[in-house]
Design an enzyme around this catalytic site. Structure first.
Site, mmCIF file in Angstrom:
data_model
loop_
_atom_site.group_PDB
_atom_site.id
_atom_site.type_symbol
_atom_site.label_atom_id
_atom_site.label_comp_id
_atom_site.label_asym_id
_atom_site.label_seq_id
_atom_site.Cartn_x
_atom_site.Cartn_y
_atom_site.Cartn_z
ATOM 1 N N GLU A 285 21.717 19.574 -87.830
ATOM 2 C CA GLU A 285 21.740 18.434 -86.982
ATOM 3 C C GLU A 285 20.272 18.036 -86.707
ATOM 4 O OE1 GLU A 285 23.025 20.614 -83.743
ATOM 5 O OE2 GLU A 285 24.538 22.029 -84.039
ATOM 6 N N CYS A 364 5.784 -1.797 -64.437
ATOM 7 C CA CYS A 364 4.870 -1.724 -63.207
ATOM 8 C C CYS A 364 4.600 -0.036 -62.650
ATOM 9 C CB CYS A 364 5.321 -2.378 -61.504
ATOM 10 S SG CYS A 364 5.137 -4.463 -61.641
HETATM 11 N N1 LLP Z 1 20.799 19.030 -82.118
HETATM 12 C C1 LLP Z 1 20.888 19.319 -80.341
HETATM 13 C C2 LLP Z 1 22.135 20.109 -80.315
HETATM 14 C C3 LLP Z 1 20.388 18.086 -79.180
HETATM 15 O O1 LLP Z 1 20.110 18.778 -78.412
HETATM 16 C C4 LLP Z 1 19.485 17.358 -80.527
HETATM 17 C C5 LLP Z 1 18.484 16.607 -79.814
HETATM 18 C C6 LLP Z 1 18.910 17.054 -82.051
HETATM 19 C C7 LLP Z 1 20.519 18.055 -82.197
HETATM 20 C C8 LLP Z 1 18.596 16.642 -82.526
HETATM 21 O O2 LLP Z 1 17.328 17.038 -82.362
HETATM 22 P P1 LLP Z 1 15.643 16.155 -83.754
HETATM 23 O O3 LLP Z 1 15.548 16.699 -85.205
HETATM 24 O O4 LLP Z 1 16.107 15.526 -83.025
HETATM 25 O O5 LLP Z 1 14.251 16.684 -83.367
HETATM 26 N N2 LLP Z 1 14.406 12.443 -76.162
HETATM 27 C C9 LLP Z 1 13.232 13.421 -77.146
HETATM 28 C C10 LLP Z 1 14.275 14.788 -78.054
HETATM 29 C C11 LLP Z 1 15.582 14.857 -76.983
HETATM 30 C C12 LLP Z 1 15.963 15.685 -78.385
HETATM 31 C C13 LLP Z 1 17.371 16.348 -77.791
HETATM 32 N N3 LLP Z 1 18.424 17.726 -78.294
HETATM 33 C C14 LLP Z 1 11.936 12.876 -78.098
HETATM 34 O O6 LLP Z 1 11.611 12.327 -77.577
HETATM 35 O O7 LLP Z 1 11.202 13.266 -78.625
#
Ligand code: LLP
Length: 437
Positions: A285, A364
């Site tokens: 994922e 701000c």
């Molecule tokens: N699967 C699930 C159940 C998730 O919660 C997430 C991300 C992913 C897959 C994908 O993860 P990735 O491959 O993108 O790392 N806003 C944060 C990251 C939050 C991730 C939330 N869940 C940032 O900007 O670093």
């Protein structure tokens, strides 16, 4: 950082000159620019790591939900990992087949569960169930709607935050996290799922966190899933089809990242072979690793500000210089929320001395700060914030009455689509929209 410097010192993304874009009055700034072809190639590299084995790359839509991006990734064979009814709707509208959609999240509403159950002929690929309590709710919704719910149990491997090696805000597979079924409850959850005729237990999954730059904790979580899968072999009621080892593959924001997404997959598949689980499909994922590096956020310098020189102060404080740009934490929240560092660079190389500027936005808040970057002494008119394709626009807001940034999409060396910046007037109208009841 797949921006490139041309020989004449111009910064390009996907073959498009970024200075020209930033100076184009029809484009303006702040603007996200995405390279769709490079994102599709990223998918190709990851899928190649599965060789001919049955697999699904379920793109985590939350990383970047722009229609052209989701459509391009769906076209490259990706499924989707969604976390709301709206994301589910978006994925379908972008051409992701229902059977390639997974629905994650700790608190899905009843109407969202119904939506997932009633899509297509027999619902989406799997609802990822994150608690025993949710299993009962999904079963009841399926029974009430005359459906059988295809589910995957999301297991929390309860690794330590240190073992995960990422920022605590984006670590999910640890023992204090709200995500997934706690280790001690997994056996009970499996029994309940197997015994429930409204539930089809099709998968086992884990997702331990994001921006993982080494594979060890990911492999441990995968191993746990393979062992659980082995225990289910031959059990009446088990219809296990896949193991989903999650996303979280890190990218190089400038401090390095040894493990490529393909390496995560290859090492996991080795474990899968040793565990005798190759009869199952392997799902992952990823969000960030498919999109982050193939985008920039363009901004214009509004002004700079410098304190007078103080010979008596320590060197770092003797003279402070800020570069104030028109992109802020409302456009790209990651630095403010996770102390994340994104490289900031000019768009046309200027020879000569470079000095440290603290690059800040107009919002701000003290945390509206993109960190200290070495830039030319005479501040550039425009800058690019690099690796901004994941969790950029999707986390943006209109805080401080700011507009939402524009988005440009490059494909095959040309800008092919534009999503315009919101008008400040839209924010004013929204804030005045309350009606007497
Ligand atoms: N699967 C699930 C159940 C998730 O919660 C997430 C991300 C992913 C897959 C994908 O993860 P990735 O491959 O993108 O790392 N806003 C944060 C990251 C939050 C991730 C939330 N869940 C940032 O900007 O670093």
């Amino acid at each position: 950082m797949p921006v490139v410097w041309t020989e004449s010192g111009r910064l390009e993304l996907g073959g498009v000159d970024l200075e020209r874009l930033a100076r184009d009055p029809e484009v303006g700034t702040p603007t996200y620019v995405y390279d769709l072809s490079a994102m599709v190639q990223e998918v190709g590299r990851l899928r190649a790591a599965f060789e001919s084995a049955p697999h699904l790359v379920a793109y985590a839509v939350k990383a970047n939900s722009a229609g052209p991006v989701v459509r391009a990734l769906a076209g490259a064979g990706c499924g989707a990992d969604v976390v709301s009814g709206a994301e589910l709707d978006l994925a379908l509208q972008c051409g992701v087949p229902p059977e390639r959609i997974l629905f994650s999240g700790v608190a899905k509403r009843d109407d969202e569960i119904d939506q997932a159950l009633h899509v297509g002929v027999d619902g989406i690929g799997a609802i990822q169930v994150e608690s025993i309590e949710e299993l009962a709710r999904v079963s009841a919704r399926a029974k009430g709607g005359g459906r059988r719910a295809r589910i995957s149990l999301r297991v929390n491997p309860e690794a330590s935050v240190e073992a995960l090696g990422t920022h605590s805000h984006i670590a999910t597979g640890h023992d204090e996290a709200k995500f997934g079924i706690p280790r001690d409850d997994v056996a009970a959850a499996l029994e309940l799922a197997l015994a429930d005729r409204h539930i089809c237990l099709a998968g086992l999954s884990a997702h331990i966190g994001s921006q993982l730059t080494r594979t060890s904790a990911y492999l441990e979580a995968a191993q746990m899933l393979f062992e659980l899968a082995e225990g289910l072999q031959g059990r009446p009621g088990s219809e296990l089809k896949f193991v989903d080892t999650g996303g979280g593959f890190g990218i190089d924001y400038g401090d390095g990242c040894d493990a490529s997404p393909a390496r995560f997959v290859r090492e996991t598949r080795l474990l899968m072979r040793q565990a005798g689980a190759l009869g199952l499909a392997h799902y992952v994922e990823p969000g960030r690793s498919l999109v982050a590096a193939h985008a920039v956020l363009l901004a214009t310098t509004i002004q700079h500000k410098a304190t007078p020189y103080r010979p008596d102060a320590p060197l770092s404080l003797a003279r402070r210089r800020w570069l104030m740009i028109d992109a802020g934490m409302n456009d790209l929240l990651r630095p403010a929320l996770y102390q994340a560092r994104h490289r900031v660079t000019e768009l046309t190389r200027q020879p000569g001395e470079r000095i440290p500027y603290r690059v800040v936005g107009p919002v701000c808040e003290s945390s509206d700060d993109f960190g200290v970057h070495e830039l030319p002494v005479a501040p550039p008119a425009h800058v690019a914030i690099l690796d901004a394709g994941a969790y950029g626009y999707t986390m943006s807001s209109r805080y401080n009455g700011r507009a939402l940034p524009a988005e440009l999409f490059i494909d095959g060396g040309d800008v092919v689509m534009v999503r315009k910046r919101s008008e400040p007037r839209e924010w004013v109208d929204d804030r005045l929209a309350a009606e007497r009841r």
